[in-house]
Design a protein around this motif. Structure first.
Motif, short mmCIF file in Angstrom:
data_model
loop_
_atom_site.label_atom_id
_atom_site.label_comp_id
_atom_site.label_asym_id
_atom_site.label_seq_id
_atom_site.Cartn_x
_atom_site.Cartn_y
_atom_site.Cartn_z
N ALA A 44 0.82 -1.21 0.00
CA ALA A 44 0.00 0.00 0.00
C ALA A 44 0.86 1.26 0.00
CB ALA A 44 -0.93 0.00 1.21
N HIS A 45 2.15 1.12 0.31
CA HIS A 45 3.02 2.29 0.40
C HIS A 45 3.78 2.49 -0.91
CE1 HIS A 45 5.66 5.27 2.08
NE2 HIS A 45 6.71 4.57 1.69
N VAL A 46 3.83 3.74 -1.38
CA VAL A 46 4.57 4.06 -2.61
C VAL A 46 5.83 4.81 -2.23
CG1 VAL A 46 4.50 5.36 -4.77
CG2 VAL A 46 2.50 4.07 -4.02
N TYR A 47 6.98 4.36 -2.74
CA TYR A 47 8.24 5.06 -2.47
C TYR A 47 8.78 5.69 -3.74
CZ TYR A 47 10.16 0.47 -3.90
OH TYR A 47 10.45 -0.69 -4.56
N ARG A 48 9.59 6.73 -3.56
CA ARG A 48 10.17 7.45 -4.68
C ARG A 48 11.54 6.87 -5.03
NH1 ARG A 48 8.17 12.17 -6.03
NH2 ARG A 48 9.07 11.45 -7.98
N ALA A 49 12.17 7.45 -6.07
CA ALA A 49 13.45 6.92 -6.54
C ALA A 49 14.51 6.96 -5.45
CB ALA A 49 13.92 7.71 -7.75
N ILE A 50 14.48 8.04 -4.62
CA ILE A 50 15.38 8.10 -3.46
C ILE A 50 14.47 8.22 -2.25
CG2 ILE A 50 17.20 9.42 -2.28
CD1 ILE A 50 17.99 10.48 -5.09
N ASP A 51 14.58 7.23 -1.35
CA ASP A 51 13.62 7.24 -0.24
C ASP A 51 14.16 6.49 0.97
OD1 ASP A 51 11.20 8.00 0.89
OD2 ASP A 51 10.01 7.29 -0.80
N ASP A 52 13.53 6.76 2.11
CA ASP A 52 13.86 6.07 3.36
C ASP A 52 12.72 5.13 3.71
OD1 ASP A 52 16.37 7.37 4.16
OD2 ASP A 52 15.13 9.18 4.18
N ALA A 53 13.07 3.99 4.25
CA ALA A 53 12.05 2.99 4.61
C ALA A 53 11.25 3.47 5.82
CB ALA A 53 12.73 1.67 4.93
N ALA A 136 1.20 1.07 -19.24
CA ALA A 136 -0.22 1.46 -19.35
C ALA A 136 -0.88 1.29 -17.99
CB ALA A 136 -0.92 0.60 -20.38
N ASP A 137 -2.04 1.91 -17.81
CA ASP A 137 -2.80 1.79 -16.57
C ASP A 137 -3.23 0.33 -16.39
OD1 ASP A 137 -4.54 2.02 -14.43
OD2 ASP A 137 -5.37 3.92 -15.11
N SER A 138 -2.93 -0.25 -15.24
CA SER A 138 -3.27 -1.66 -15.01
C SER A 138 -4.72 -1.82 -14.55
CB SER A 138 -2.34 -2.26 -13.96
OG SER A 138 -2.65 -1.71 -12.70
N GLY A 139 -5.35 -0.69 -14.15
CA GLY A 139 -6.71 -0.79 -13.62
C GLY A 139 -6.73 -0.98 -12.11
N THR A 140 -5.54 -1.08 -11.49
CA THR A 140 -5.49 -1.19 -10.03
C THR A 140 -4.61 -0.06 -9.49
OG1 THR A 140 -3.59 -2.66 -10.13
CG2 THR A 140 -5.73 -3.70 -10.04
N GLY A 141 -4.51 0.01 -8.18
CA GLY A 141 -3.69 1.04 -7.56
C GLY A 141 -3.97 1.16 -6.08
N SER A 142 -3.46 2.23 -5.48
CA SER A 142 -3.75 2.52 -4.08
C SER A 142 -4.13 4.00 -4.01
CB SER A 142 -2.52 2.21 -3.22
OG SER A 142 -1.39 2.89 -3.71
N ILE A 143 -4.51 4.48 -2.84
CA ILE A 143 -5.01 5.86 -2.75
C ILE A 143 -3.95 6.84 -3.27
CG2 ILE A 143 -5.71 7.69 -1.15
CD1 ILE A 143 -7.10 5.49 0.49
N GLY A 144 -4.31 7.61 -4.29
CA GLY A 144 -3.40 8.61 -4.84
C GLY A 144 -2.47 8.11 -5.93
#
Ligand SMILES: [Zn+2]
Ligand SMILES: [Zn+2]
Length: 231
Positions: A44-53, A136-144
């Motif tokens: 459910a969590h999205v991280y960026r190219a440079i990120d902290d856990a 392409a859009d997979s049709g799934t995702g999480s909030i935002g």
């Protein structure tokens, strides 16, 4: 997957360590940035190219903790990531080459760690088996966030797609995105096989032309007959 990191000592690296992992490519709801979501823990969590856990269980401890399974994960070996990509549920994932830094702990096949920089993204195969060329859009995702999926030119059709370079640019950082895909071995397209639907269409058209010709002959014969009667 079974992680056994609890008995190992805590370690820290100032030098980036290389690693490989799978992730789902994500596009923000407003279309201005891209990121990644985990394929196992922390989906459910999205991280960026440079990120902290962050702790996926909501605890406020520093990652990776001895008492928790949170943190970024990677494999030492690219083949381990490719092997995992064969599982049906990971078919839409992309392969990331990452640089690991900060606190880390070892597990039997790789590292669990605090800080990550995505260096390269390898887009794998389309669902049809051809090389993925765009996302392409997979049709799934999480909030935002919308989850993207690799597709080939044929399967993309008229769907809106994101090209690899744009995905890399919107990820922030210095991310190279390639579409070379995993090795296919002996699996190759059949060569010079006639398209059965095209062959069928030609047969139907030929039959229609023959029918029209027969009708024209018939009309011509009647005209000839009428002309003769007039004489
Ligand atoms: Zn935790
Ligand atoms: Zn395809």
């Amino acid at each position: 997957m079974a992680w056994s990191a609890s008995r190992t000592p805590r370690e820290h690296s100032d030098q980036p360590l290389p690693g490989f992992k799978l992730a789902y490519p994500m596009l923000s709801a407003d279309g201005t940035s891209t990121g990644f979501s985990g394929v196992t823990l922390g989906r459910a969590h999205v991280y960026r190219a440079i990120d902290d856990a962050l702790c996926v269980h909501g605890s406020r401890h520093a990652c990776p903790s001895r008492w928790c399974d949170c943190g970024f994960y990677c494999f030492h070996d690219i083949t381990a990531a490719r092997d995992l990509a064969c599982e049906p549920e990971y078919r839409g994932a992309v392969l990331l080459e990452v640089a690991v830094s900060g606190r880390y702990r070892r597990y039997e096949r790789g590292l669990r760690y605090a800080r990550q920089r995505v260096r390269a993204v390898r887009i794998g195969r389309c669902e049809c088996g051809r090389r993925g060329e765009v996302l392409a859009d997979s049709g799934t995702g999480s909030i935002g966030w919308r989850r993207l999926v690799p597709v080939c030119g044929s399967c993309a059709g008229v769907r809106p797609v994101l090209d690899p370079d744009t995905f890399g640019r919107l990820a922030g950082g210095d991310v190279t995105v390639t579409t070379d895909g995993p090795p296919t071995g002996p699996v190759a397209p059949l060569s010079a096989t006639p398209d059965p639907s095209a062959a069928g269409a030609v047969a139907v058209l030929s039959a229609e032309v023959a029918l029209l010709q027969a009708r024209l002959d018939d009309v011509q014969a009647r005209l000839d007959e009428l002309t003769r009667r007039k004489d």
